[in-house]
Design an enzyme around this catalytic site. Structure first.
Site, short mmCIF file in Angstrom:
data_model
loop_
_atom_site.label_atom_id
_atom_site.label_comp_id
_atom_site.label_asym_id
_atom_site.label_seq_id
_atom_site.Cartn_x
_atom_site.Cartn_y
_atom_site.Cartn_z
N LYS A 20 43.82 27.26 7.63
CA LYS A 20 43.70 27.42 9.07
C LYS A 20 43.25 26.14 9.77
CE LYS A 20 40.89 30.72 9.40
NZ LYS A 20 39.58 30.59 10.03
N ARG A 94 37.60 37.99 14.95
CA ARG A 94 37.56 38.19 13.52
C ARG A 94 37.34 39.65 13.17
NH1 ARG A 94 36.25 33.43 11.58
NH2 ARG A 94 35.80 32.89 9.47
N ARG A 156 37.27 21.17 -1.58
CA ARG A 156 37.31 20.99 -0.14
C ARG A 156 36.15 20.13 0.35
NH1 ARG A 156 38.10 25.75 4.15
NH2 ARG A 156 36.05 26.45 3.50
N ARG A 189 30.89 22.07 2.42
CA ARG A 189 30.25 23.11 3.20
C ARG A 189 29.35 23.96 2.34
NH1 ARG A 189 34.69 25.91 6.94
NH2 ARG A 189 33.67 27.79 6.17
N ARG A 200 32.88 36.01 1.59
CA ARG A 200 33.72 35.76 2.76
C ARG A 200 35.07 36.45 2.62
NH1 ARG A 200 33.44 29.63 2.54
NH2 ARG A 200 35.16 29.61 4.00
P1 ATP Z 1 38.23 28.24 6.69
O1 ATP Z 1 37.46 27.21 7.44
O2 ATP Z 1 38.14 28.14 5.22
O3 ATP Z 1 39.64 28.44 7.15
P2 ATP Z 1 36.51 30.47 7.33
O4 ATP Z 1 37.30 31.41 8.13
O5 ATP Z 1 35.73 31.04 6.23
O6 ATP Z 1 37.53 29.54 6.85
P3 ATP Z 1 35.09 29.47 9.63
O7 ATP Z 1 36.10 30.06 10.53
O8 ATP Z 1 34.70 28.08 9.85
O9 ATP Z 1 35.50 29.58 8.14
O10 ATP Z 1 33.79 30.40 9.71
C1 ATP Z 1 32.63 30.15 8.94
C2 ATP Z 1 31.65 31.29 9.06
O11 ATP Z 1 31.25 31.44 10.43
C3 ATP Z 1 32.19 32.65 8.67
O12 ATP Z 1 32.10 32.88 7.28
C4 ATP Z 1 31.28 33.59 9.48
O13 ATP Z 1 30.01 33.71 8.86
C5 ATP Z 1 31.07 32.83 10.76
N1 ATP Z 1 32.06 33.18 11.82
C6 ATP Z 1 33.03 32.37 12.34
N2 ATP Z 1 33.74 33.01 13.29
C7 ATP Z 1 33.23 34.25 13.37
C8 ATP Z 1 33.54 35.40 14.15
N3 ATP Z 1 34.54 35.39 15.04
N4 ATP Z 1 32.79 36.52 13.96
C9 ATP Z 1 31.79 36.55 13.08
N5 ATP Z 1 31.44 35.51 12.32
C10 ATP Z 1 32.14 34.37 12.44
#
Ligand code: ATP
Length: 247
Positions: A20, A94, A156, A189, A200
């Site tokens: 993403k 999300r 990563r 991270r 996750r």
């Molecule tokens: P990646 O960066 O690997 O594509 P990811 O989706 O795990 O994936 P981020 O989108 O950066 O990573 O989110 C990191 C963390 O932030 C999530 O694991 C969650 O704890 C929190 N988070 C981010 N967006 C939301 C949301 N919309 N609602 C709830 N928690 C969130």
């Protein structure tokens, strides 16, 4: 219609580690859109030690989702700064609750869904084909060596200043451990630990995956499947330029 205008309100979703971040960055570099990543917003709140940051820190470290009320307030506020141009939301909504709230205030043009197999994701983020909570447990699996567990195999790396993501397999930095542009140190991270990655993914399956159906029913979903970002990206790019960013 919106199709031939150049104003695009897009959302990108996919499991953690689906690419993403990389695809978003390429969209932003290719088309004229502003990027808003909920993960980046949270990480900067945590770094600055704001009230939200303090509440979110432990939750993010555990790989759980930050409560809907907090996220909705945080991101809807940030969205006010996005202005009149095209934008790309990444990581929000999300949950279905977040998506419903968003739909009350904003229509979307497209939801890009990255459909990447589970095994690929685990391999990509943590560097091992399987995830184990300890080397002892990993040892019990005949197909696994200690390296299945070992954190040093994490592939990563990110540049904290820009949020740029590197992956040792398919987008390595020119100089190991350093950002291509600034030469600054890359970091890993905290929530890329195997235990957290597993959590996750579980959260994704139960809370985020239902969004696929939510947006499919609205006729907004466009899925791109594959195991490699470098294969998925050209498809996303062609689709967006043919359907949304026509001159
Ligand atoms: P990646 O960066 O690997 O594509 P990811 O989706 O795990 O994936 P981020 O989108 O950066 O990573 O989110 C990191 C963390 O932030 C999530 O694991 C969650 O704890 C929190 N988070 C981010 N967006 C939301 C949301 N919309 N609602 C709830 N928690 C969130």
């Amino acid at each position: 219609t919106r199709m031939s205008s150049n104003l695009v309100r897009a959302l990108i979703m996919g499991p953690p580690g689906s690419g993403k971040g990389t695809v978003s960055e390429r969209i932003v570099n290719t088309f004229s859109v502003t990027h808003l990543s909920s993960g980046d917003v949270l990480r900067s709140q945590i770094k600055e030690g704001t009230e939200v940051g303090l509440k979110a820190k432990e939750i993010v470290e555990k790989g759980e989702l930050v409560p809907d009320e907090i996220m909705i307030e945080l991101i809807l506020n940030k969205m006010k700064e996005l202005g009149e141009g095209s934008w790309l939301l990444d990581g929000f909504p999300r949950t279905v609750v977040q998506a419903e709230k968003l739909s009350e205030i904003q229509e979307l043009d497209i939801v890009i869904n990255l459909d990447v197999p589970f095994e690929t994701i685990i391999d990509r983020i943590s560097g091992g084909p399987l995830l184990y909570s300890s080397p002892e447990i990993a040892d019990q699996d005949p197909h696994c060596t200690y390296s299945c567990f070992h954190r040093d195999r994490k592939k990563r790396w990110i540049h904290p200043g820009s949020g740029k993501t590197y992956n040792l397999d398919f987008s390595p930095p020119k100089v190991p451990g350093k950002d291509d542009e600034t030469g600054e140190d890359l970091v890993q991270r905290d929530d890329d630990k195997p235990e957290t990655v597993r959590q996750r993914l579980t959260q994704y399956e139960s809370l985020t995956k239902p969004l696929i159906e939510f947006y499919e029913e609205k006729g907004l979903l466009k899925s791109f499947s594959g195991t490699e970002t470098n294969v998925i990206w050209p498809k996303v790019k062609d689709y967006l330029s043919e359907n949304f960013f026509k001159k």
